[in-house]
Motif scaffolding. Structure first.
Motif, PDB file in Angstrom:
ATOM      1  N   ALA A  86       0.816  -1.222  -0.022  1.00 34.95           N
ATOM      2  CA  ALA A  86      -0.082  -0.062   0.129  1.00 34.95           C
ATOM      3  C   ALA A  86       0.814   1.170  -0.048  1.00 34.95           C
ATOM      4  O   ALA A  86       0.585   2.390  -0.785  1.00 34.95           O
ATOM      5  N   ALA A  87       1.917   1.144   0.777  1.00 33.71           N
ATOM      6  CA  ALA A  87       2.856   2.471   0.838  1.00 33.71           C
ATOM      7  C   ALA A  87       3.606   2.533  -0.692  1.00 33.71           C
ATOM      8  O   ALA A  87       3.422   3.938  -0.957  1.00 33.71           O
ATOM      9  N   ASN A  88       4.110   1.477  -1.162  1.00 33.89           N
ATOM     10  CA  ASN A  88       4.659   1.733  -2.392  1.00 33.89           C
ATOM     11  C   ASN A  88       3.568   2.287  -3.388  1.00 33.89           C
ATOM     12  O   ASN A  88       3.899   2.942  -4.264  1.00 33.89           O
ATOM     13  N   PHE A  89       2.443   1.609  -3.426  1.00 36.99           N
ATOM     14  CA  PHE A  89       1.482   1.986  -4.298  1.00 36.99           C
ATOM     15  C   PHE A  89       0.973   3.455  -4.210  1.00 36.99           C
ATOM     16  O   PHE A  89       0.937   4.075  -5.253  1.00 36.99           O
TER      17      PHE A  89
ATOM     18  N   MET B  80       0.279  -1.628 -10.085  1.00 33.94           N
ATOM     19  CA  MET B  80       0.021  -3.029  -9.401  1.00 33.94           C
ATOM     20  C   MET B  80       1.132  -3.926  -9.787  1.00 33.94           C
ATOM     21  O   MET B  80       1.656  -4.755  -9.028  1.00 33.94           O
ATOM     22  N   ASP B  81       1.219  -4.002 -11.292  1.00 41.28           N
ATOM     23  CA  ASP B  81       2.242  -5.017 -11.861  1.00 41.28           C
ATOM     24  C   ASP B  81       3.791  -4.493 -11.263  1.00 41.28           C
ATOM     25  O   ASP B  81       4.503  -5.474 -11.183  1.00 41.28           O
ATOM     26  N   LYS B  82       3.932  -3.344 -11.004  1.00 38.00           N
ATOM     27  CA  LYS B  82       5.341  -2.962 -10.544  1.00 38.00           C
ATOM     28  C   LYS B  82       5.478  -3.327  -9.133  1.00 38.00           C
ATOM     29  O   LYS B  82       6.466  -3.751  -8.572  1.00 38.00           O
ATOM     30  N   VAL B  83       4.481  -2.825  -8.096  1.00 40.96           N
ATOM     31  CA  VAL B  83       4.672  -3.211  -6.671  1.00 40.96           C
ATOM     32  C   VAL B  83       4.235  -4.551  -6.099  1.00 40.96           C
ATOM     33  O   VAL B  83       4.855  -5.016  -5.187  1.00 40.96           O
ATOM     34  N   ALA B  84       3.464  -5.120  -6.906  1.00 38.32           N
ATOM     35  CA  ALA B  84       3.154  -6.672  -6.409  1.00 38.32           C
ATOM     36  C   ALA B  84       2.934  -7.151  -7.900  1.00 38.32           C
ATOM     37  O   ALA B  84       1.607  -7.703  -8.166  1.00 38.32           O
ATOM     38  N   PRO B  85       3.890  -7.644  -8.700  1.00 43.78           N
ATOM     39  CA  PRO B  85       3.869  -8.434  -9.793  1.00 43.78           C
ATOM     40  C   PRO B  85       3.099  -9.923  -9.528  1.00 43.78           C
ATOM     41  O   PRO B  85       3.201 -10.340  -8.488  1.00 43.78           O
ATOM     42  N   LEU B  86       2.405 -10.193 -10.719  1.00 47.31           N
ATOM     43  CA  LEU B  86       1.884 -11.702 -10.599  1.00 47.31           C
ATOM     44  C   LEU B  86       2.715 -12.681 -10.582  1.00 47.31           C
ATOM     45  O   LEU B  86       3.937 -12.424 -11.316  1.00 47.31           O
TER      46      LEU B  86
END
Length: 770
Positions: free
Chosen positions: A71-74, A105-111
């Motif tokens: 959440a902080a990175n997003f 979202m793909d940057k901070v939490a990629p699949l």
């Protein structure tokens, strides 16, 4: 309990059926019953269609690692990105906004592709439990190897230590799960079901895209067939007579500010749709960083009267209507729809303005209790039962007709609804264009797990799972009240459930003829509005003395109408005597079933968590529509009191022989009879202070003596005269003022509902245990 008995022929040489085959959740077929000569019983040959439990292989899933730092990175990426404030169309703005969220979202939490076991380990299994289990196994092997007493005692000690730790870990896990979801019945039900039935086969485990397409075609064909079979007639001139001479119109929306947007986002549930670019919980936590873009999208939609096209798609999941049904029969499923979260935000903002306009101009039907603030199934039933009891006091017999519609929300015609919004509500200008855009061009996708169908268009119906759908349906049904009033029939509606009732004098059958004529006109009106009246599920109940009931029933039999001895009305079972014994029996049966399930998992729960479950499964059933039980027989109320007593003993782990009054007092639980009084007095207070339905407020008359007395201005109510000697049940109209006048003056004069609840509960609690 969803059991099925499959043997329907004699199995004994005396002609009796003594050998039974009873299943639940299994497809069984009795092939033959043969006397093989080895006993006086025959052999029952049958086949069972099931599956062999095998070790499932590992599977790969796509997942995102959503830890607290995401959440902080997003938020950081959102703040450094350029907000889209250009004068683009609403559709392009929504598309750009979703694409930006997906890219971040793909940057901070990629699949990530992860291989998981078919059976996940229990969530309470930690490194400490593994360590204790290893120590226990070592102690067990030493004892089995040496058979020494000292090693046996060490093994028992380690086993006890491990079991206590596992029990404590389970208790902590489920206590936290229940505490976090105390207001979510779905999670509570699934938790109990998982504890009681840890191995459950899902009907969606092998669902393919082809099967999803079959579901989509089935749901579409069902609605099309209903509309095709409805007698289609053009709207008559008489229908146009229902247009209201409204003075005010809703021509344009008020633009939204940041404070209003924040409030709406915080109020909506954190339910995620697969069409959402990011999980809803994450979206709510980072919404402040993209507030400017959200306001731009929302206000652009409200200004231009265009609802974004990408938000018109719904994800539908087929759900079994009842456990134990045949999973291969598509008719046993109902479609459960889910919409994108941004769609719900926009709908909620429009709903607030539409609802304020409707309430300000008093547009909704007075006797429609569905999906309205300060209204409920209980207020609707209180009004209807009060009228039936009043008819009984006037020595009249009542005839109650419960109308049932087939898929009413899904067959609503869009053109008729838009005309109704314009002609009867006063929706014009940009607001009318917005609703026209909102209703047209919608589609849905059936999706389960990784399988999904193609897109299928929706040409009718109000959107399921939407915020505006229920209100739009109420506005669609507005003319129905005028159709009924033309015949002088009393009625009350809750969404698509409509109740008609008349009072019949001993020497006059005219009201019944008016009632039947009204039902025919309702059927005609529904045919004109693409609504189907389900005659097979339409029930008739006669309330009154037994001799009069038989006379009225014989008159109705000439019209081939089926009269029931008991009917289920909005979740309450009504009988011809209105004594609610059948309802109390059903509540007791269901409550004890859930109480037994809670008792099985009670060792895993703390007292606080067990109390949450008892209130969710037991107390909610005892309190549901309990205002109707005011004045009921003592035996009827005592049945419910037994349920509460058993729940209190289970919660506090006390024996059956111990006195129950100190237990209830320690839990601060009001007995059932006082809970009934509490509900009646709360309805009276709300009705007197403008937070109750107007049809209940009309039943209450303030006591105003013709001359100056000490009781003048004391907030007392007029108590109507009723025949309590021949009719043991008091009506709301009678018991409400009677109980209200018995309260202390400081309780009656409470300023707010919260203060009144607190003072009233203290008053009743001291009265109950004195």
């Amino acid at each position: 309990m969803d059991f099925t008995q499959h043997v329907s022929v004699p199995t004994h040489n005396r002609g009796h059926t003594l050998d039974l085959l009873i299943t639940r959740g299994l497809m069984a077929n009795v092939t033959s019953v043969v006397d093989v000569g080895i006993s006086d019983h025959s052999c029952v040959f049958f086949t069972i269609k099931g599956s062999v439990t095998q070790r499932l292989p590992k599977r790969t899933v796509r997942t995102r690692c959503l830890h607290p730092e995401v959440a902080a990175n997003f938020t950081s990426h959102l703040e450094h990105s350029q907000p889209n404030t250009l004068s683009l169309s609403v559709d392009i703005s929504v598309q750009n906004f979703n694409n930006k969220l997906i890219s971040i979202m793909d940057k901070v939490a990629p699949l990530k592709i992860k291989t998981v076991k078919a059976k996940a380990p229990p969530p309470w299994r930690t490194e400490e439990t593994k360590r204790l289990k290893k120590i226990r196994r070592v102690a067990e092997r030493n004892w089995r190897k040496t058979k020494l007493t000292i090693h046996y005692q060490i093994f028992k000690e380690k086993l006890t230590q491990y079991n206590k730790f596992i029990k404590h870990a389970k208790q902590e896990y489920y206590s936290k799960l229940i505490a976090d979801n105390f207001s979510n019945p779905k999670i509570l039900f699934s938790t109990i079901d998982r504890l009681i039935n840890p191995i459950s086969s899902s009907p969606y485990s092998t669902l393919s895209s082809l099967k999803c397409e079959e579901f989509a075609v089935h749901f579409t064909d069902k609605i099309n067939n209903i509309r095709f079979n409805i007698t289609q007639r053009p709207l008559t001139v008489q229908s146009d007579a229902f247009c209201l001479p409204f003075k005010n119109t809703l021509e344009s929306f008020v633009l939204i500010d940041a404070a209003k947007l924040r409030k709406v986002i915080s109020q909506l549930k954190s339910k995620t749709c697969s069409l959402d670019p990011i999980p809803t919980s994450l979206f709510k936590s980072v919404s402040l960083s993209c507030e400017e873009e959200l306001l731009n999208i929302v206000n652009r939609s409200l200004q231009t009267g265009i609802f974004p096209t990408s938000l018109k798609t719904a994800i539908v999941r087929p759900t079994l209507k009842k456990s134990g049904l045949d999973v291969s029969d598509l008719d046993n499923y109902r479609p459960v729809s889910n919409l994108p979260f941004l769609s719900k935000i926009l709908e909620k903002l429009v709903f607030i303005q539409l609802n304020d306009f409707i309430n300000k101009n008093n547009i909704l039907e007075k006797f429609q209790s569905g999906f309205r603030s300060h209204h409920s199934t209980e207020t609707a039933l209180v009004k209807v039962i009060n009228d039936l009891r009043s008819n009984f006091d006037e020595k009249k017999t009542s005839v109650l007709v419960l109308l049932d519609l087939s898929a009413a929300f899904d067959t609503v015609d869009h053109s008729i609804l838009l005309n109704r919004l314009h002609d009867m509500v006063g929706i014009t200008g940009t607001v009318y264009s917005w609703f026209e855009s909102y209703l047209t061009g919608r589609d849905f996708i059936v999706s389960v797990n990784d399988a999904s169908s193609g897109r299928h268009g929706l040409t009718c119906g109000v959107p399921q799972g939407s915020v505006l759908g229920p209100t739009l349906f109420n506005l669609y049904m507005l003319p129905l009240g005028d159709v009924i009033r033309r015949h002088g029939i009393n009625f009350h509606s809750y969404a698509d459930d409509t109740q008609l009732y008349v009072a019949v004098s001993p020497d006059d059958m005219g009201p019944i003829d008016d009632l039947l004529s009204c039902v025919l006109d309702i059927e005609t009106w529904m045919g004109e509005n693409f609504l189907k009246l389900n005659q097979d599920k339409t029930d008739i109940l006669i309330v009154g003395p037994e001799a009069e009931r038989e006379r009225v029933q014989s008159y109705l039999s000439t019209f081939n109408l089926n009269v029931c001895n008991k009917v289920k009305n909005l979740g309450v079972i009504l009988d011809a005597d209105l004594n609610f014994e059948a309802h109390a029996n059903q509540v007791t049966k269901t409550a004890f079933y859930h109480l037994r399930n809670i008792a099985r998992v009670r060792p895993f729960l703390s007292q606080a968590s067990a109390e949450i479950l008892i209130h969710a499964f037991i107390t909610s059933r005892i309190d549901y529509c309990n205002a109707l039980l005011s004045g009921a027989k003592r035996n009827t109320v005592n049945r419910l009191q037994l349920v509460q007593n058993s729940a209190a003993r289970l919660l506090t782990r006390t024996r059956k022989k111990e006195h129950i009054t100190p237990i209830l007092k320690s839990l601060h639980w009001l007995p059932v009879s006082f809970r009934i009084d509490f509900k009646v007095l709360l309805l009276v207070y709300k009705s007197l202070h403008g937070t109750g339905p107007s049809f209940l407020s009309d039943l209450l008359l303030v006591y105003d003596p013709p001359r100056a007395l000490r009781s003048t201005g004391a907030g007392l109510l007029v108590v109507p005269k009723v025949r309590t000697k021949t009719h043991g049940e008091a009506s709301f109209q009678h018991c409400g003022p009677r109980l209200w006048n018995s309260l202390p003056e400081d309780v009656r004069a409470s300023a707010t509902v919260e203060v009144f609840k607190k003072k009233l509960k203290t008053h009743l609690f001291s009265k109950a245990f004195t």
